[in-house]
Design an enzyme around this catalytic site. Sequence first.
Site, PDB file in Angstrom:
ATOM      1  N   ILE A  46       0.842  -1.199   0.000  1.00  0.00           N
ATOM      2  CA  ILE A  46       0.000   0.000   0.000  1.00  0.00           C
ATOM      3  C   ILE A  46       0.878   1.251   0.000  1.00  0.00           C
ATOM      4  O   ILE A  46       0.439   2.330  -0.356  1.00  0.00           O
ATOM      5  CB  ILE A  46      -0.973   0.036   1.194  1.00  0.00           C
ATOM      6  CG1 ILE A  46      -0.231   0.103   2.533  1.00  0.00           C
ATOM      7  CG2 ILE A  46      -1.942  -1.114   1.156  1.00  0.00           C
ATOM      8  CD1 ILE A  46      -1.108   0.561   3.690  1.00  0.00           C
ATOM      9  N   ASP A  47       2.153   1.111   0.416  1.00  0.00           N
ATOM     10  CA  ASP A  47       3.033   2.284   0.571  1.00  0.00           C
ATOM     11  C   ASP A  47       3.542   2.831  -0.771  1.00  0.00           C
ATOM     12  O   ASP A  47       3.999   3.960  -0.849  1.00  0.00           O
ATOM     13  CB  ASP A  47       4.248   1.930   1.432  1.00  0.00           C
ATOM     14  CG  ASP A  47       3.872   1.363   2.777  1.00  0.00           C
ATOM     15  OD1 ASP A  47       2.769   1.673   3.252  1.00  0.00           O
ATOM     16  OD2 ASP A  47       4.680   0.611   3.352  1.00  0.00           O
ATOM     17  N   MET A  63      -0.735   5.749   6.833  1.00  0.00           N
ATOM     18  CA  MET A  63       0.401   4.827   6.731  1.00  0.00           C
ATOM     19  C   MET A  63       1.341   5.242   5.596  1.00  0.00           C
ATOM     20  O   MET A  63       1.134   6.259   4.938  1.00  0.00           O
ATOM     21  CB  MET A  63      -0.111   3.411   6.506  1.00  0.00           C
ATOM     22  CG  MET A  63      -0.596   2.738   7.777  1.00  0.00           C
ATOM     23  SD  MET A  63      -0.998   1.009   7.440  1.00  0.00           S
ATOM     24  CE  MET A  63      -1.103   0.386   9.111  1.00  0.00           C
ATOM     25  N   ARG A 113       4.973   4.214   5.877  1.00  0.00           N
ATOM     26  CA  ARG A 113       6.357   4.025   6.344  1.00  0.00           C
ATOM     27  C   ARG A 113       7.227   5.235   5.995  1.00  0.00           C
ATOM     28  O   ARG A 113       6.823   6.333   6.297  1.00  0.00           O
ATOM     29  CB  ARG A 113       6.934   2.736   5.752  1.00  0.00           C
ATOM     30  CG  ARG A 113       7.374   1.764   6.850  1.00  0.00           C
ATOM     31  CD  ARG A 113       8.077   0.593   6.242  1.00  0.00           C
ATOM     32  NE  ARG A 113       7.186  -0.510   6.004  1.00  0.00           N
ATOM     33  CZ  ARG A 113       6.936  -1.471   6.886  1.00  0.00           C
ATOM     34  NH1 ARG A 113       7.504  -1.471   8.043  1.00  0.00           N
ATOM     35  NH2 ARG A 113       6.116  -2.447   6.593  1.00  0.00           N
ATOM     36  N   LEU A 147      -7.157   0.104   8.583  1.00  0.00           N
ATOM     37  CA  LEU A 147      -8.316   0.233   7.697  1.00  0.00           C
ATOM     38  C   LEU A 147      -7.849   0.476   6.261  1.00  0.00           C
ATOM     39  O   LEU A 147      -8.539   0.141   5.305  1.00  0.00           O
ATOM     40  CB  LEU A 147      -9.211   1.389   8.143  1.00  0.00           C
ATOM     41  CG  LEU A 147      -9.953   1.177   9.456  1.00  0.00           C
ATOM     42  CD1 LEU A 147     -10.720   2.425   9.851  1.00  0.00           C
ATOM     43  CD2 LEU A 147     -10.903  -0.005   9.332  1.00  0.00           C
ATOM     44  N   ARG A 151      -5.502  -1.036   4.801  1.00  0.00           N
ATOM     45  CA  ARG A 151      -4.997  -2.263   4.192  1.00  0.00           C
ATOM     46  C   ARG A 151      -6.072  -3.332   4.021  1.00  0.00           C
ATOM     47  O   ARG A 151      -5.900  -4.262   3.231  1.00  0.00           O
ATOM     48  CB  ARG A 151      -3.892  -2.831   5.088  1.00  0.00           C
ATOM     49  CG  ARG A 151      -2.557  -2.715   4.461  1.00  0.00           C
ATOM     50  CD  ARG A 151      -1.435  -2.989   5.381  1.00  0.00           C
ATOM     51  NE  ARG A 151      -1.477  -4.241   6.084  1.00  0.00           N
ATOM     52  CZ  ARG A 151      -0.571  -4.568   7.021  1.00  0.00           C
ATOM     53  NH1 ARG A 151       0.408  -3.720   7.299  1.00  0.00           N
ATOM     54  NH2 ARG A 151      -0.626  -5.706   7.640  1.00  0.00           N
TER      55      ARG A 151
END
Length: 360
Positions: free
Chosen positions: A139-140, A182, A184, A284, A286
């Site tokens: 997702i990043d 999110m 990272r 949420l 992911r």
Amino acid sequence: MKRIGILTGGGDAPGLNAVIRAAVKTAIYEYDCEVFGIRNGYDGFVETNGIVPLSIDSVRGLLPRGGTILGAANRGNPYARKIVRDDKETLIDVSDEIIKGIERLEMDALLILGGDGTLHIAHELYKKGAPIIGVPKTIDNDISGTELAFGFDTAVGIATEALDRLHTTAESHHRVMVLELMGRDAGFIALHAGVAGGADVILIPELPFKFENILAEVRRRVEAGYLFSIVAVSEGAKPRGGKQVFSRSGDDIYVPRLGGIGQQVGGYIEKQGFESRVTVLGHLQRGGSPSSFDRWLATRFGAAAVRLAAQRKFDHMVALRAGQIVDVPLAEVTATAKRVDVNDDAIITARGMGVSFGDD
Ligand code: F6P
């Protein structure tokens, strides 16, 4: 090509099941090839019943399903597997077991769906003789060599919807609403959702911010008659000259867990006299069903990975470039991590429209 394996490493991301479905269908229909699923990331090679056959029936109805039917183990590093020996936790190297497992099952290829950590391990396993094909999942969106990984579009959609929802309360209550997202060390989710959701301030790791600059923007808006503000904060964002905020420190097995910068930003703004609330969107982003774009991308990646396996183009990853599915060497992918280019048009566009990144 007679037999291939599929493994999903790292954390889950929307679209994993769509890749599995596409790979299984392509392998069976196009190549009359058997497919095995490795359960719980690399751990499946060393666990009892860790390898299961996958048929057309096993992948029925998978397109809308989030998570991974194969299970995930996001700290499942075969070079440092945690075991308990003599009542003590210790790390052992089980990478040879993986090579033996691939040989024992006579796998002609192993498709590895994963993010940067999983793909690094895949590249190392290739050097030991494993016939690896990589598929970019995160997702990043921080994997080099591909414009997009599957999972990112869904996460951005969820984050954008959250910003839309926060807008209504912000406006009604004349508040500052801070949303921690999110990503990272990469600010892609906050940047894309921030722009799509009309955030007034976007904080990303690539542009260290100053607290005073956030405040200046909130104040400027109030003075202009806009009594609310929306701040999208990437979990990896940090103040200039300061450090990232972690909710848990790391150890031999676990990487440190980012979290808490949203609270710091919200707390600071509130102390300066502007009522603030903080929301941490967390997992949420992911979970749940992949967007149609992620299903489309995942399907193309899954099928392309099988075609690559048939060509024996190992140690390569399928990738999206200029709308086309291509392949790139894993050595190139793992050499550098992808980050937001602070000079690209997304940042210029946002700045030009009055968005503050808190950096000037
Ligand atoms: O890499 C995906 C990601 O969701 C990051 O955005 C986040 O920092 C991390 O994983 C959370 O990991 P975990 O699920 O292990 O808490």
